[in-house]
Design a protein around this motif. Structure first.
Motif, PDB file in Angstrom:
ATOM      1  N   MET A   1       1.193 -32.274 -19.783  1.00  0.00           N
ATOM      2  CA  MET A   1       2.551 -31.875 -19.445  1.00  0.00           C
ATOM      3  C   MET A   1       2.417 -31.103 -18.307  1.00  0.00           C
ATOM      4  O   MET A   1       1.695 -30.039 -17.712  1.00  0.00           O
ATOM      5  CB  MET A   1       3.128 -30.646 -20.595  1.00  0.00           C
ATOM      6  CG  MET A   1       4.760 -30.337 -20.438  1.00  0.00           C
ATOM      7  SD  MET A   1       5.174 -29.503 -21.968  1.00  0.00           S
ATOM      8  CE  MET A   1       4.987 -30.616 -23.053  1.00  0.00           C
ATOM      9  N   ASP A   2       3.480 -31.331 -17.097  1.00  0.00           N
ATOM     10  CA  ASP A   2       3.452 -30.800 -15.919  1.00  0.00           C
ATOM     11  C   ASP A   2       4.189 -29.685 -15.549  1.00  0.00           C
ATOM     12  O   ASP A   2       3.666 -28.702 -14.872  1.00  0.00           O
ATOM     13  CB  ASP A   2       4.059 -31.834 -14.839  1.00  0.00           C
ATOM     14  CG  ASP A   2       3.484 -33.091 -14.769  1.00  0.00           C
ATOM     15  OD1 ASP A   2       4.040 -34.247 -14.662  1.00  0.00           O
ATOM     16  OD2 ASP A   2       2.170 -32.975 -14.798  1.00  0.00           O
ATOM     17  N   LYS A   4       5.621 -26.252 -17.905  1.00  0.00           N
ATOM     18  CA  LYS A   4       5.839 -25.559 -19.063  1.00  0.00           C
ATOM     19  C   LYS A   4       6.307 -24.131 -18.995  1.00  0.00           C
ATOM     20  O   LYS A   4       6.124 -23.448 -17.859  1.00  0.00           O
ATOM     21  CB  LYS A   4       4.423 -25.151 -19.654  1.00  0.00           C
ATOM     22  CG  LYS A   4       4.258 -24.980 -20.816  1.00  0.00           C
ATOM     23  CD  LYS A   4       4.384 -25.845 -22.026  1.00  0.00           C
ATOM     24  CE  LYS A   4       4.211 -25.116 -23.447  1.00  0.00           C
ATOM     25  NZ  LYS A   4       4.431 -26.281 -24.498  1.00  0.00           N
ATOM     26  N   GLU A   7       6.750 -18.490 -23.944  1.00  0.00           N
ATOM     27  CA  GLU A   7       7.200 -18.530 -25.208  1.00  0.00           C
ATOM     28  C   GLU A   7       8.363 -17.530 -25.069  1.00  0.00           C
ATOM     29  O   GLU A   7       8.498 -16.618 -24.573  1.00  0.00           O
ATOM     30  CB  GLU A   7       6.205 -17.831 -26.108  1.00  0.00           C
ATOM     31  CG  GLU A   7       6.252 -17.775 -27.768  1.00  0.00           C
ATOM     32  CD  GLU A   7       6.171 -18.983 -28.125  1.00  0.00           C
ATOM     33  OE1 GLU A   7       6.667 -19.450 -29.119  1.00  0.00           O
ATOM     34  OE2 GLU A   7       5.044 -19.646 -27.942  1.00  0.00           O
ATOM     35  N   THR A 396      11.494 -27.691 -12.191  1.00  0.00           N
ATOM     36  CA  THR A 396      10.324 -27.816 -11.637  1.00  0.00           C
ATOM     37  C   THR A 396       9.909 -26.689 -10.739  1.00  0.00           C
ATOM     38  O   THR A 396       9.098 -25.933 -10.579  1.00  0.00           O
ATOM     39  CB  THR A 396       9.963 -29.017 -10.977  1.00  0.00           C
ATOM     40  OG1 THR A 396       9.939 -29.958 -12.151  1.00  0.00           O
ATOM     41  CG2 THR A 396       8.484 -29.102 -10.418  1.00  0.00           C
ATOM     42  N   ALA A 399       9.938 -23.177 -12.689  1.00  0.00           N
ATOM     43  CA  ALA A 399       8.792 -22.818 -13.251  1.00  0.00           C
ATOM     44  C   ALA A 399       7.775 -22.264 -12.065  1.00  0.00           C
ATOM     45  O   ALA A 399       6.858 -21.548 -12.214  1.00  0.00           O
ATOM     46  CB  ALA A 399       8.387 -24.105 -13.930  1.00  0.00           C
ATOM     47  N   ASP A 403       5.793 -18.861 -12.251  1.00  0.00           N
ATOM     48  CA  ASP A 403       4.231 -18.921 -12.324  1.00  0.00           C
ATOM     49  C   ASP A 403       3.929 -17.994 -11.130  1.00  0.00           C
ATOM     50  O   ASP A 403       2.719 -17.422 -11.310  1.00  0.00           O
ATOM     51  CB  ASP A 403       3.857 -20.494 -11.921  1.00  0.00           C
ATOM     52  CG  ASP A 403       4.006 -21.339 -13.139  1.00  0.00           C
ATOM     53  OD1 ASP A 403       4.053 -20.884 -14.296  1.00  0.00           O
ATOM     54  OD2 ASP A 403       3.876 -22.609 -12.835  1.00  0.00           O
ATOM     55  N   ALA A 457       9.613 -28.509 -26.603  1.00  0.00           N
ATOM     56  CA  ALA A 457       8.312 -28.641 -26.005  1.00  0.00           C
ATOM     57  C   ALA A 457       8.127 -27.394 -25.045  1.00  0.00           C
ATOM     58  O   ALA A 457       6.973 -27.302 -24.499  1.00  0.00           O
ATOM     59  CB  ALA A 457       8.078 -29.938 -25.270  1.00  0.00           C
ATOM     60  N   ARG A 458       9.325 -26.806 -24.684  1.00  0.00           N
ATOM     61  CA  ARG A 458       9.194 -25.813 -23.805  1.00  0.00           C
ATOM     62  C   ARG A 458       8.906 -26.203 -22.501  1.00  0.00           C
ATOM     63  O   ARG A 458       8.168 -25.468 -21.342  1.00  0.00           O
ATOM     64  CB  ARG A 458       8.425 -24.623 -24.292  1.00  0.00           C
ATOM     65  CG  ARG A 458       9.115 -23.456 -25.100  1.00  0.00           C
ATOM     66  CD  ARG A 458       8.447 -22.132 -25.255  1.00  0.00           C
ATOM     67  NE  ARG A 458       7.166 -22.457 -26.182  1.00  0.00           N
ATOM     68  CZ  ARG A 458       6.211 -22.319 -25.606  1.00  0.00           C
ATOM     69  NH1 ARG A 458       5.883 -21.937 -24.212  1.00  0.00           N
ATOM     70  NH2 ARG A 458       5.102 -22.489 -26.271  1.00  0.00           N
ATOM     71  N   GLY A 459       9.045 -27.621 -22.063  1.00  0.00           N
ATOM     72  CA  GLY A 459       8.725 -28.110 -20.896  1.00  0.00           C
ATOM     73  C   GLY A 459       8.779 -29.692 -20.859  1.00  0.00           C
ATOM     74  O   GLY A 459       9.461 -30.331 -21.815  1.00  0.00           O
TER      75      GLY A 459
END
Length: 460
Positions: A1-2, A4, A7, A396, A399, A403, A457-459
């Motif tokens: 998975m690219d 994510k 939670e 993308t 995220a 990150d 899937a949260r992503g």
């Protein structure tokens, strides 16, 4: 998975009362400015479609909440109609409205969908517009009263609030560009409206903290990063000034509690300073938001002006810059907006570095497409792969910002069901769910099925 997400990340969608509820008759609510404007000039609305029916959420809310589950959403933003809740702005709440909103917000919470509730989404009651609208200090006080009533009525089931949606829009579109009622071209009034809106927001923040100390309250801003045409100093300066007006005019008082001094000097230079009370400035200073909603659709590309501005023309922010159509830009041809997902990363880093890494959520992002029926598959479902790709590209970039430490807690797509969109009515469709205007039937699009997979899937 690219890609994510953390939670507890919020995956949901957004709408507004005026654009979704319908039930715009005298039996249900007092008129707001959209009801009035449609009555006065219906030809300005695409297809002659006004706000009376919109997406009939008032009637179909139970079915629509079930569709939230079917499309995987754990959160949902909508707004309260001020003129529905308080038909008389100085009177008692409308019992039917109280029952409706309590049912909606309570059911959302009971079924595991976090309600994010906004107090004002461009829908000034006519009774208050006649008293000056946001030009009037009296209306600011009545807004605070309305906010307190909403907190007291619904605070047990709503824990996330917003004061305003895109306040720069009712400033620019209502008082400079004639896209919103009252269709004025009055820069002095625009500055007063902007100041009073920031003050009203701060008063609502103070009221929320007093009435609901455990709740969080923010403001939704449409942040459109201003990119210069080149690194030429004149282009860079143009982008800097565009940023002051387009973004910092509400972002700074909402988060920092004060206006950027350079913006204040520009307002003074053009003789546009609003009537300001020092006590009110202290209210803005002491009542900043807990978190931000960020609406992002397109960047703002600017360059140095190609000609000198007319000194006799009414002031516009474009006195200092020209809007720049960058060659080769990606476009959504239906809406006429550039597609530039990287800006969402830039927003994330700006909030991290310059605004105390405040908690924030993407409160709107989406793609409006005209004539979606031509993408209908053999099974009758709208095959909107373009919308899935649009969301993926923006997520993308989001995220990547998360990150790198930006404090983003969720993503709300505009919108859940195809909704009525101001002067554009139903010209462009934005929803995960298709709305048949003739039958009011709801049909989940391909993007809606994919959105559930994304959330689970949260992503992707």
């Amino acid at each position: 998975m690219d890609v994510k997400f953390p939670e507890g990340f919020y995956f949901g969608s957004a709408t507004s009362a005026t654009q979704a509820e319908g039930a715009h008759t005298a039996d249900h609510k007092a008129p707001d400015i959209w009801d009035l404007w449609f009555e006065e000039e219906p030809y300005k609305f695409h297809g002659g479609v006004g706000p009376a029916d919109t997406s009939t959420f008032f009637e179909h809310w139970r079915e629509d909440i079930e569709l939230l589950h079917e499309t995987g959403q754990n959160s949902f933003r909508t707004s309260i109609s001020w003129s529905r809740l308080l038909p008389d702005p100085e009177g008692d709440p409308n019992p039917e409205a109280v029952e409706f909103y309590r049912n909606v917000f309570g059911t959302l919470r009971a079924e595991g969908v976090e309600p994010f509730v906004n107090l004002f989404h461009f829908d000034m009651p006519v009774a208050l517009q006649e008293r000056g609208g946001w030009e009037s200090r009296e209306v600011v006080d009545l807004y605070e009263r309305y906010a307190r009533i909403a907190f007291e009525l619904f605070g047990d089931v709503v824990k996330r609030w917003y004061t305003f949606n895109e306040p720069i829009v009712h400033v620019e579109c209502g008082y400079l560009q004639q896209y919103h009622y009252p269709c004025k071209v009055d820069p002095k009034a625009a500055a007063q409206v902007a100041y009073h809106t920031a003050l009203a927001s701060a008063l609502a923040v103070r009221a929320c903290h007093e009435v609901l100390p455990d709740a969080k309250i923010g403001i939704v801003l449409n942040l459109t990063p201003a990119y210069p045409r080149s690194d030429n100093p004149a282009d860079v300066r143009a982008a800097h000034i565009a940023e002051l007006f387009a973004n910092k005019s509400f972002l700074d008082p909402s988060v920092h509690g004060a206006y950027d001094p350079e913006l204040v000097e520009l307002i003074k230079k053009h003789g546009l300073m609003p009537v300001v009370d020092e006590t009110d400035l202290a209210i803005i200073r002491d009542n900043t938001v807990d978190y931000l909603g960020v609406n992002f659709y397109q960047p703002l590309r600017v360059c140095a002006r190609a000609s000198l501005p007319n000194p006799e023309a009414p002031f516009m922010p474009t006195y200092y810059y020209d809007v720049y159509a960058m060659p080769g830009r990606r476009m959504n041809p239906h809406r006429g907006w550039e597609i530039y997902p990287h800006a969402l990363y830039d927003i994330a880093i700006n909030l991290r570095d310059n605004y105390g890494n405040i908690e924030w959520i993407v409160s709107e992002n989406g793609m409006g497409v005209e004539g979606e029926d031509k993408f209908r598959g053999a099974d009758g479902t709208i095959q909107d792969d373009y919308r899935i790709d649009f969301i993926k590209e923006h997520l993308t970039e989001l995220a990547r910002g998360i990150d790198e430490g930006s404090n983003c807690i969720g993503y709300h797509l505009w919108t859940f069901i195809d909704c009525w969109s101001w002067l554009n009515a139903y010209k462009n469709r934005y929803g995960l769910v298709e709305l048949d205007l003739e039958t009011q039937e709801r049909r989940i699009k391909k993007s809606g099925r994919w959105y559930k997979q994304l959330a689970e899937a949260r992503g992707f």
